[in-house]
Design a protein around this motif. Structure first.
Motif, short mmCIF file in Angstrom:
data_model
loop_
_atom_site.label_atom_id
_atom_site.label_comp_id
_atom_site.label_asym_id
_atom_site.label_seq_id
_atom_site.Cartn_x
_atom_site.Cartn_y
_atom_site.Cartn_z
N GLU A 1 0.79 -1.22 0.00
CA GLU A 1 0.00 0.00 0.00
C GLU A 1 0.83 1.29 0.00
N ASP A 2 1.96 1.28 0.70
CA ASP A 2 2.76 2.48 0.86
C ASP A 2 3.57 2.83 -0.38
N ALA A 28 -3.46 -0.46 -4.25
CA ALA A 28 -4.03 -0.03 -2.98
C ALA A 28 -3.43 1.30 -2.50
N HIS A 29 -2.45 1.78 -3.23
CA HIS A 29 -1.74 2.98 -2.78
C HIS A 29 -2.66 4.18 -2.60
N ARG A 30 -3.61 4.33 -3.48
CA ARG A 30 -4.48 5.50 -3.39
C ARG A 30 -5.78 5.18 -2.68
N GLY A 31 -5.73 4.23 -1.81
CA GLY A 31 -6.90 3.92 -1.01
C GLY A 31 -7.80 2.89 -1.63
N GLU A 32 -8.82 2.54 -0.90
CA GLU A 32 -9.71 1.48 -1.33
C GLU A 32 -10.71 2.00 -2.35
N THR A 33 -10.87 1.28 -3.44
CA THR A 33 -11.87 1.59 -4.46
C THR A 33 -12.64 0.31 -4.75
N ARG A 67 -10.97 -3.43 -3.79
CA ARG A 67 -11.48 -3.62 -2.44
C ARG A 67 -11.05 -4.97 -1.84
N PHE A 101 -7.92 -5.36 0.33
CA PHE A 101 -7.89 -4.93 1.73
C PHE A 101 -8.52 -5.95 2.66
N GLY A 136 -3.79 -3.82 2.67
CA GLY A 136 -3.46 -3.43 1.30
C GLY A 136 -2.16 -4.07 0.83
#
Length: 154
Positions: free
Chosen positions: A17-18, A24-29, A33, A36, A63
């Motif tokens: 994620e980082d 997953a880097h830009r958050g959950e979509t 999904r 996560f 993530g």
DNA sequence: CTTTTGATGCCCT
DNA sequence: GGGCATCAAAAGA
């Protein structure tokens, strides 16, 4: 892996994620999904005209996932050959989209359990017996220098 | 054999 | 409408 067809995983890439190359880097979509969810979940996504699959790792919400890049066919070779008709044998499962096509993995398997779902992954003999080498990942445009591609040398 | 290049469908913004 | 964790065909060595 799937209803009688399967093989040994010989090449993977790690995504976290980082790090910007990760979905997953830009958050959950909606698309990522399942990435996560808890480890042991299958994450399937579409790219261009192909399907790729990941083994989700870590706790829920992490993530963290491992892209399966290549396998060696072991079970159900006839069915794999049929799905990969016209290609040479070494082209059957030597890419993320190719192996999903060969095994019959599709978006309908996204988010399913790799432990008890239709698509399963388990550990066979110790991977330490084979030599594992790391290198830069392939086919991405961000964080290219992270040596997070892993494969088995002969 | 290795490297390069262009075509692609589809989800997300 | 852009971007993409790709593929396959074509060109080079």
């Amino acid at each position: 892996m799937v209803d009688g067809v399967g093989g040994r995983i010989v090449e993977t890439e790690a995504y976290h994620e980082d790090e910007p190359a990760c979905h997953a880097h830009r958050g959950e979509t909606r698309r990522n999904r399942s990435m996560f969810q808890a480890g042991g979940t299958l994450y399937v996504y579409r790219i261009h005209q192909s399907i790729c699959c990941n083994v989700v790792a870590g706790p829920a919400g992490a993530g963290l996932a491992v892209l399966v890049r290549a396998i060696v066919p072991e079970l159900g070779r006839e069915r794999i050959a049929a799905r990969r008709a016209g290609r040479r044998e070494r082209e059957w499962t030597n890419g993320p989209g190719k192996l999903c096509a060969a095994l019959g993995i599709g978006l309908e398997h996204d988010g399913t359990s790799l432990i008890e779902g239709p698509v399963q992954v388990w550990q066979g003999e110790s991977p330490a017996e084979g030599r594992i080498v790391a290198g830069p990942r392939i086919g991405i445009s961000k964080a290219v220098d992270l040596p997070w591609r892993f494969l088995l040398s002969d």
